[in-house]
Design a protein around this motif. Structure first.
Motif, short mmCIF file in Angstrom:
data_model
loop_
_atom_site.label_atom_id
_atom_site.label_comp_id
_atom_site.label_asym_id
_atom_site.label_seq_id
_atom_site.Cartn_x
_atom_site.Cartn_y
_atom_site.Cartn_z
N SER B 168 -23.89 -5.49 -31.45
CA SER B 168 -23.23 -6.53 -30.67
C SER B 168 -23.02 -7.83 -31.45
O SER B 168 -23.97 -8.46 -31.89
CB SER B 168 -24.06 -6.83 -29.43
OG SER B 168 -23.52 -7.93 -28.75
N ARG B 223 -23.08 -5.12 -23.01
CA ARG B 223 -22.39 -3.89 -22.70
C ARG B 223 -22.87 -2.76 -23.63
O ARG B 223 -23.03 -2.97 -24.82
CB ARG B 223 -20.89 -4.12 -22.90
CG ARG B 223 -20.01 -2.92 -22.73
CD ARG B 223 -18.57 -3.33 -22.99
NE ARG B 223 -17.72 -2.19 -23.20
CZ ARG B 223 -17.29 -1.39 -22.23
NH1 ARG B 223 -17.62 -1.64 -20.99
NH2 ARG B 223 -16.52 -0.36 -22.50
N GLN B 225 -21.70 0.47 -25.37
CA GLN B 225 -20.46 1.17 -25.65
C GLN B 225 -20.59 2.65 -25.29
O GLN B 225 -21.60 3.28 -25.60
CB GLN B 225 -20.11 1.06 -27.14
CG GLN B 225 -20.11 -0.35 -27.68
CD GLN B 225 -18.81 -1.07 -27.41
OE1 GLN B 225 -17.80 -0.45 -27.14
NE2 GLN B 225 -18.84 -2.40 -27.45
N LYS B 226 -19.55 3.17 -24.69
CA LYS B 226 -19.55 4.59 -24.26
C LYS B 226 -19.93 5.52 -25.40
O LYS B 226 -20.68 6.48 -25.21
CB LYS B 226 -18.14 4.97 -23.76
CG LYS B 226 -17.85 4.46 -22.36
CD LYS B 226 -18.20 5.51 -21.30
CE LYS B 226 -17.84 5.01 -19.90
NZ LYS B 226 -18.95 5.09 -18.96
#
Lengths: 421, 320
Positions: B168, B223, B225-226
């Motif tokens: 990140s 977040r 990440q997928k």
């Protein structure tokens, strides 16, 4: 022609001595030390400057074949002469790779353009892909001095063990790149605070240790003659020491850049400081310098890797690795001398004597009967390095704009002067 | 007022005074943005180009709106789908744009350091809208503004950052900014998502979220990440949510008035409970978006002032 070099500070790595004296050269070899000048000899007064055996640099990349715009044998030869390198041992990681006697014959022919001595290494496996061994026997006959896939590390341990055992039967030297390829995949820096701050993908120093442990295990299993191209972290040193103490036929090298720079030098993503393996911490650097001084690391090389501007003017992760080093190795090594870390005979043991010995070459010595490959230099002369002045076709040096000390005054190959500073 | 920077490449290069300058000016733009007539002319006559090598909807919209409200001519280049794919290098793209004389260049790129490289080749002000895993300075500034408005200060707070810290850029910029402003920082993540060497940054590390949240004033979620959920970094989405997803129960370990932040876009039910994200008493996620426009206006305003001053000096130099 007879040449008498007098009033020289003779750096003899074999004897470990650094004394004032003279040296006589005839027929391309050193005739005598400290004798009188023979009649008709050309007398050169060295003015008290250092005279050492010329550098034998293992791991020089030349762009032939495939990338001649980056470096040719001719341009590399000029750079080598200017840097006191009298023997270049060149890498097979060309396009195509030097993995057949035919390609080796091609580069041997091309190498005649250079003014210094050149020996060739050949790939250990076809296409340096790590699966099928090359024609090691034919390649030896064609003049290969060592076998290496350079920075490609194979996952196919079985194939590597077969290549090692086959090489042993022929007495061939295998040069490995100790690295665990899974751990180091995609890395652009050494993992740690600096890599995290810069957001660069890092590799743990442990990847080198694991790679070295594997290779040493295979050497123990096969009895092969093995040289680790670059040891760059303190973590690898105990494993290396253990292997040597156990009597394995193992030697190790280090690049001049890992001895004189650390990861912080990358600064704001300066791609001229991108290397394979990446630059390490200052603690690692100091441990490597000590290991060279102690003789645990045998050989210092430049790992001269020309890269054009386009391949360096990219975001750090995408940029090419490596730096030119033929011309800057000697002044960079003088940093270690001036810092009081390694004396001059110790430096030339690692720069000249040990690499020659490892390859079975007669060079690297300052004694009667040895080839008159010599470098005369002033260890104290200061200068500002300007990369545009380099003889290499590629100018990717991390020392651009740096204050350096140590200038080559003259280089001789087989008693013939090939460079005048 | 202090703000000397020529580019905004990262928080690393800003002093605490410069950060305060940005936040103070952004506060004024928050007021402007809340009026019916939101126009200003501080960037009038200037050209702003948004160059996003990575797709982004939210950040690009925020920068576009910020420029337009200040009267700049704004152009969006979606480089992700253009000549870069045809083999043009980053530098060539930058030089081409530079020849069009932009004044403000907003850049997002997937490689760390790419924006620094680009800034060295153009003669306009460059704003980093995110480069690889390196920095995302306007995000950290908008987070700081959100915290300052909610807590009344941006010093001596206990701030927990939780989630995929390793990958990140938001976490990096926030770490640097909040560290410069002398806050107590805690990082909460599974060890596979914690960057190496981070213990030298002067923060506390936790892999137990409840312990990490204890007594926190601010909880920043990141977040996930997928592409990192596939078992490479964490075993599964549901195990991640169980151990590191923020819900009311885990939040109860933080201070009763702790605020919840998220840079967006959120994965509801992965890193944050959907209901909590919408709780107007705890979540400031919508405020963050609002502050984003104001902070970007402030940054562009300050950079444009320096750019004009620099060009003025150059013009005087030419006449002399």
């Amino acid at each position: 022609m007879t040449l008498h070099l007098t009033n020289a500070r003779l750096i003899d790595p074999e004897a470990g001595s650094d004394t004032l004296g003279s040296l006589t050269v005839e027929g391309g070899v050193i005739q005598s030390m400290d004798g009188d000048a023979p009649d008709g000899a050309t007398i050169v007064d060295c003015g008290g400057m250092c005279l050492a055996p010329g550098i034998v640099d293992i791991g020089v990349k030349i762009g032939e074949p495939g990338e001649r715009h980056k470096e040719s044998f001719r341009s590399a030869g000029l750079a080598a002469a200017a840097g006191g390198v009298t023997t270049m041992v060149v890498r097979p990681d060309t396009t195509p790779a030097i993995d057949t006697p035919e390609t080796l014959e091609f580069v041997t022919r091309r190498a005649a353009e250079a003014r210094v001595r050149i020996h060739h290494m050949a790939a250990l496996t076809k296409g340096r892909a790590g699966h099928e061994m090359t024609e090691i026997g034919f390649l030896l006959d064609a003049g290969a001095v060592a076998f290496t896939d350079v920075f490609n590390v194979t996952n196919d341990t079985k194939a590597l063990s077969r290549a090692l055992v086959y090489a042993r039967s022929l007495g061939a030297l295998v040069i490995g790149h100790p690295q665990e390829p899974g751990l180091s995949a995609g890395a652009a820096a050494t993992s740690g605070k600096f890599a995290s701050l810069r957001g660069l993908p890092g590799v743990s120093a442990m990847a080198e240790r694991i790679g070295l442990d594997r290779d040493l295990g295979l050497v123990e299993m096969t009895g092969a003659r093995y040289h680790a191209d670059q040891i760059t972290t303190a973590r690898s040193l105990p494993a290396l020491e253990r292997a040597k103490n156990n009597g394995l036929d193992v030697t190790a090298g280090v690049s001049i850049h890992h001895l004189t720079l650390n990861e912080i030098d990358v600064g704001d993503y300066r791609t001229f400081f991108k290397f394979t393996p990446p630059l390490r911490s200052e603690d690692d650097r100091l441990a490597l310098v000590q290991a060279v001084a102690d003789g645990l690391i045998d050989i210092i090389g430049s790992f001269h890797t020309p890269a054009d501007e386009e391949s360096k003017r990219l975001p750090f992760e995408e940029a090419a690795s490596g730096a030119v080093g033929l011309e800057t190795m000697l002044p960079a090594a003088m940093r270690l001398y001036h810092a009081g870390q390694i004396d001059l005979p110790g430096l030339f043991r690692a720069l000249s004597l040990n690499p020659a010995k490892r390859l079975g070459l007669p060079q690297g010595r300052l004694s009667a009967g040895a080839p008159a490959d010599l470098v005369l230099f002033d260890p104290d002369a200061p200068f500002l390095l300007d990369r545009s002045q380099l003889h290499s076709k590629s100018k990717n040096t991390p020392f651009d704009g740096c204050r350096m000390e140590g200038k080559v005054l003259a280089t001789y190959v087989a008693g013939v002067q090939v460079f005048q500073g | 007022m202090t703000f000397r920077a020529r580019h905004l490449l990262g928080i690393e290069h800003l002093s605490p005074q410069e950060i305060v300058t940005v936040l103070d000016l952004a506060d004024r733009y928050v007021d402007l943005n809340r009026r019916t007539v939101k126009q200003s002319d501080v960037l009038s006559g200037l050209t702003q180009i948004n160059m996003f090598f990575e797709n982004s909807t939210r950040t690009q919209a925020s920068f576009e709106l910020a420029g337009k409200r200040l009267g700049a001519d704004v152009m969006n280049m979606s480089v992700a789908s253009s000549s870069v794919k045809k083999g043009e290098t980053l530098i060539d793209t930058a030089m081409t744009l530079n020849a069009m004389h932009p004044d403000l260049l907003v850049v997002r790129h997937g490689a760390s350091g790419a924006v620094n490289l680009l800034a060295s080749k153009v003669n306009c002000a460059v704003l980093n809208a995110g480069d690889g895993r390196h920095e995302h300075p306007t995000q950290a500034l908008l987070d700081a503004l959100t915290i300052r408005r909610a807590k009344g200060r941006i010093q001596r707070l206990t701030i927990a950052i939780c989630g995929d810290i390793a990958h990140s850029r938001v976490a990096r910029s926030n770490l640097i900014l909040l560290g410069k402003m002398e806050n107590r920082l805690r990082l909460i993540a599974p060890p596979t998502l914690m960057p190496s060497g981070v213990e030298d940054f002067g923060c506390e590390l936790f892999d137990d979220m409840r312990k990490g949240l204890e007594g926190a004033d601010v909880v920043m979620m990141l977040r996930l990440q997928k592409e990192r959920m596939d078992g490479g970094f964490i075993p599964s989405e549901r195990e991640y949510y169980h151990r590191f997803g923020l819900d009311a129960e885990k939040l109860s370990y933080a201070k009763p008035d702790a605020i919840v932040m998220h840079p967006g876009p959120m994965n509801r039910g992965v890193e944050i409970d959907g209901e909590l994200a919408d709780d107007i008493n705890r979540s400031v996620i919508q405020e963050q978006v609002e502050m984003g426009v104001a902070v970007r206006m402030a940054c562009m305003d300050l950079l444009a002032r320096n750019l004009r001053a620099e060009r003025g000096r150059a013009a005087v130099g030419l006449m002399a």
